[in-house]
Write a protein that holds these residues in place. Sequence first.
Motif, PDB file in Angstrom:
ATOM      1  N   GLU A  38       0.839  -1.204   0.000  1.00  0.00           N
ATOM      2  CA  GLU A  38       0.000   0.000   0.000  1.00  0.00           C
ATOM      3  C   GLU A  38       0.873   1.253   0.000  1.00  0.00           C
ATOM      4  OE1 GLU A  38      -3.123  -0.111   2.878  1.00  0.00           O
ATOM      5  OE2 GLU A  38      -3.811  -2.104   2.249  1.00  0.00           O
ATOM      6  N   ASP A  39       1.526   1.442  -1.122  1.00  0.00           N
ATOM      7  CA  ASP A  39       2.388   2.603  -1.339  1.00  0.00           C
ATOM      8  C   ASP A  39       1.602   3.643  -2.137  1.00  0.00           C
ATOM      9  OD1 ASP A  39       4.226   4.484  -2.143  1.00  0.00           O
ATOM     10  OD2 ASP A  39       5.743   3.041  -2.812  1.00  0.00           O
ATOM     11  N   PRO A  40       1.284   4.802  -1.540  1.00  0.00           N
ATOM     12  CA  PRO A  40       0.471   5.800  -2.240  1.00  0.00           C
ATOM     13  C   PRO A  40       1.101   6.301  -3.534  1.00  0.00           C
ATOM     14  CG  PRO A  40       1.423   6.710  -0.221  1.00  0.00           C
ATOM     15  CD  PRO A  40       1.662   5.239  -0.184  1.00  0.00           C
ATOM     16  N   LYS A  41       2.408   6.115  -3.682  1.00  0.00           N
ATOM     17  CA  LYS A  41       3.089   6.578  -4.894  1.00  0.00           C
ATOM     18  C   LYS A  41       3.194   5.485  -5.956  1.00  0.00           C
ATOM     19  CE  LYS A  41       5.938  10.013  -2.481  1.00  0.00           C
ATOM     20  NZ  LYS A  41       7.326  10.468  -2.189  1.00  0.00           N
ATOM     21  N   PHE A  42       2.817   4.269  -5.584  1.00  0.00           N
ATOM     22  CA  PHE A  42       2.943   3.159  -6.534  1.00  0.00           C
ATOM     23  C   PHE A  42       1.819   2.159  -6.278  1.00  0.00           C
ATOM     24  CE2 PHE A  42       4.891  -0.639  -8.496  1.00  0.00           C
ATOM     25  CZ  PHE A  42       5.295  -0.092  -9.713  1.00  0.00           C
ATOM     26  N   GLY A  43       0.609   2.567  -6.705  1.00  0.00           N
ATOM     27  CA  GLY A  43      -0.553   1.705  -6.544  1.00  0.00           C
ATOM     28  C   GLY A  43      -0.716   0.779  -7.731  1.00  0.00           C
ATOM     29  N   ALA A  44      -1.891   0.175  -7.829  1.00  0.00           N
ATOM     30  CA  ALA A  44      -2.147  -0.810  -8.880  1.00  0.00           C
ATOM     31  C   ALA A  44      -2.055  -0.204 -10.280  1.00  0.00           C
ATOM     32  CB  ALA A  44      -3.517  -1.438  -8.668  1.00  0.00           C
ATOM     33  N   GLU A  45      -2.548   1.011 -10.451  1.00  0.00           N
ATOM     34  CA  GLU A  45      -2.485   1.634 -11.785  1.00  0.00           C
ATOM     35  C   GLU A  45      -1.043   1.842 -12.224  1.00  0.00           C
ATOM     36  OE1 GLU A  45      -4.884   5.030 -12.526  1.00  0.00           O
ATOM     37  OE2 GLU A  45      -6.731   4.103 -11.788  1.00  0.00           O
ATOM     38  N   GLU A  46      -0.200   2.343 -11.318  1.00  0.00           N
ATOM     39  CA  GLU A  46       1.203   2.564 -11.638  1.00  0.00           C
ATOM     40  C   GLU A  46       1.915   1.228 -11.905  1.00  0.00           C
ATOM     41  OE1 GLU A  46      -0.358   6.037  -9.553  1.00  0.00           O
ATOM     42  OE2 GLU A  46      -0.331   3.913  -8.997  1.00  0.00           O
ATOM     43  N   ALA A  47       1.571   0.229 -11.103  1.00  0.00           N
ATOM     44  CA  ALA A  47       2.180  -1.092 -11.287  1.00  0.00           C
ATOM     45  C   ALA A  47       1.800  -1.686 -12.644  1.00  0.00           C
ATOM     46  CB  ALA A  47       1.751  -2.027 -10.158  1.00  0.00           C
ATOM     47  N   CYS A  48       0.545  -1.544 -13.012  1.00  0.00           N
ATOM     48  CA  CYS A  48       0.082  -2.076 -14.303  1.00  0.00           C
ATOM     49  C   CYS A  48       0.800  -1.381 -15.464  1.00  0.00           C
ATOM     50  CB  CYS A  48      -1.427  -1.919 -14.437  1.00  0.00           C
ATOM     51  SG  CYS A  48      -2.369  -3.019 -13.351  1.00  0.00           S
ATOM     52  N   LYS A  49       1.032  -0.075 -15.307  1.00  0.00           N
ATOM     53  CA  LYS A  49       1.748   0.666 -16.352  1.00  0.00           C
ATOM     54  C   LYS A  49       3.199   0.178 -16.447  1.00  0.00           C
ATOM     55  CE  LYS A  49       2.342   3.850 -19.467  1.00  0.00           C
ATOM     56  NZ  LYS A  49       3.722   3.453 -19.841  1.00  0.00           N
ATOM     57  N   SER A  50       3.838  -0.042 -15.313  1.00  0.00           N
ATOM     58  CA  SER A  50       5.217  -0.547 -15.319  1.00  0.00           C
ATOM     59  C   SER A  50       5.296  -1.926 -15.963  1.00  0.00           C
ATOM     60  CB  SER A  50       5.763  -0.618 -13.890  1.00  0.00           C
ATOM     61  OG  SER A  50       5.940   0.671 -13.352  1.00  0.00           O
ATOM     62  N   LEU A  51       4.330  -2.777 -15.648  1.00  0.00           N
ATOM     63  CA  LEU A  51       4.300  -4.111 -16.237  1.00  0.00           C
ATOM     64  C   LEU A  51       4.020  -4.053 -17.739  1.00  0.00           C
ATOM     65  CD1 LEU A  51       2.370  -5.840 -13.326  1.00  0.00           C
ATOM     66  CD2 LEU A  51       4.672  -6.475 -14.088  1.00  0.00           C
ATOM     67  N   GLU A  52       3.161  -3.123 -18.137  1.00  0.00           N
ATOM     68  CA  GLU A  52       2.871  -2.960 -19.566  1.00  0.00           C
ATOM     69  C   GLU A  52       4.134  -2.585 -20.342  1.00  0.00           C
ATOM     70  OE1 GLU A  52      -0.077  -0.381 -22.539  1.00  0.00           O
ATOM     71  OE2 GLU A  52      -0.216  -0.127 -20.356  1.00  0.00           O
ATOM     72  N   ASP A  53       5.020  -1.811 -19.718  1.00  0.00           N
ATOM     73  CA  ASP A  53       6.260  -1.396 -20.375  1.00  0.00           C
ATOM     74  C   ASP A  53       7.153  -2.580 -20.723  1.00  0.00           C
ATOM     75  OD1 ASP A  53       5.484   1.246 -20.230  1.00  0.00           O
ATOM     76  OD2 ASP A  53       6.627   1.682 -18.410  1.00  0.00           O
ATOM     77  N   VAL A  54       6.971  -3.695 -20.005  1.00  0.00           N
ATOM     78  CA  VAL A  54       7.744  -4.904 -20.324  1.00  0.00           C
ATOM     79  C   VAL A  54       6.861  -5.984 -20.960  1.00  0.00           C
ATOM     80  CG1 VAL A  54       9.596  -4.522 -18.670  1.00  0.00           C
ATOM     81  CG2 VAL A  54       7.515  -5.703 -17.917  1.00  0.00           C
ATOM     82  N   GLY A  55       5.678  -5.574 -21.435  1.00  0.00           N
ATOM     83  CA  GLY A  55       4.838  -6.471 -22.224  1.00  0.00           C
ATOM     84  C   GLY A  55       3.827  -7.290 -21.473  1.00  0.00           C
ATOM     85  N   VAL A  56       3.701  -7.084 -20.161  1.00  0.00           N
ATOM     86  CA  VAL A  56       2.721  -7.843 -19.370  1.00  0.00           C
ATOM     87  C   VAL A  56       1.483  -6.975 -19.166  1.00  0.00           C
ATOM     88  CG1 VAL A  56       2.232  -8.967 -17.167  1.00  0.00           C
ATOM     89  CG2 VAL A  56       4.489  -9.202 -18.214  1.00  0.00           C
ATOM     90  N   LEU A  57       0.360  -7.403 -19.721  1.00  0.00           N
ATOM     91  CA  LEU A  57      -0.879  -6.633 -19.668  1.00  0.00           C
ATOM     92  C   LEU A  57      -1.809  -7.207 -18.606  1.00  0.00           C
ATOM     93  CD1 LEU A  57      -1.546  -6.236 -23.503  1.00  0.00           C
ATOM     94  CD2 LEU A  57      -0.124  -4.820 -22.007  1.00  0.00           C
ATOM     95  N   VAL A  58      -2.036  -6.417 -17.563  1.00  0.00           N
ATOM     96  CA  VAL A  58      -2.966  -6.779 -16.489  1.00  0.00           C
ATOM     97  C   VAL A  58      -3.770  -5.537 -16.141  1.00  0.00           C
ATOM     98  CG1 VAL A  58      -1.622  -8.676 -15.500  1.00  0.00           C
ATOM     99  CG2 VAL A  58      -1.126  -6.339 -14.799  1.00  0.00           C
TER     100      VAL A  58
END
Length: 324
Positions: free
Chosen positions: A272-292
Amino acid sequence: MVTPTTIRTVDLRSDTVTKPTESMRSAMANAEVDDDVLGNDPTALRLEKEVAEIAGKEAAMFIPSGTMGNLISVLGGVHPRTVKNEEDGTMEIGAIEAAVRSPKGDLHHPVTKLICLENTQANCGGRCLPVEYIEKVGELAKKHGLKLHIDGARIFNASVALGVPVKTIVQAADSVSICLSKGIGAPVGSVIVGSKKFITKARWLRKTLGGGMRQIGVLCAAALVALHENVAKLEDDHKKARILAEGLNRIERLRVNVAAVETNIIYVDIPEDPKFGAEEACKSLEDVGVLVIPQATFRIRIVLHHQISDVDVEYVLSCFEKTF
């Protein structure tokens, strides 16, 4: 081991993202068709007959979407009321009964006519509703003179996971909406099943809602391929989901309720990091080709399907490990 340095695309947003297989495309191109609104499309009739038999019901009707199928099944003055799902996907029987409104009750409230269940229960992580539970809800419905509808968006997943035929799972239901584009990967459509009387009325309602289509055999042909080829692949989807869930749960900063992963859906709780929530995590994963997709502020949803390989699972695990 496939690592994030080798970029590939792994789409885990939903089991609706699958692409039509070559056998589906061939079946669509060669489908025998006619006007379904007039009741003459032979491929649609074949699909409807087959799904009705699978579900143990008298009749069936192809529809563009599961949403339309559920809407058709609840139309007729029914006013929805919600009952909270338990963690295992069920609704407490007493809570269902408490929500029933009798015709003898307050005139200011609508009368209860229908109980709806979903199997598998998506918001609870693809949990399967046991046959015994559905039968109890069916008995409750009969006690109060109500109908029982099952949203079978992933009913084939439930059947495979429980080791029980679809017709046994839905025996207590008056109507069922069976999605073809989720678990088994057809490109379009659902089928609703029930009595002949119910389906006759449903055809009128489908037309009213703009769901009457013409040469739908093109779509039904792909659905028949999905039924014949992809139901058998669901067990493997479930195994991959468990392997992925266990692997994610071993990553120190992630939490997965592995015991709740009964079919093809995984919920991942992140720090529960206010600077790195699920939306930010999904964007980071998308940058390496993982779509969630984010399910909540600090929760990610993953859905497996038949076009996800063992190598894809390894790659996803390595990407999550690098991200967290």
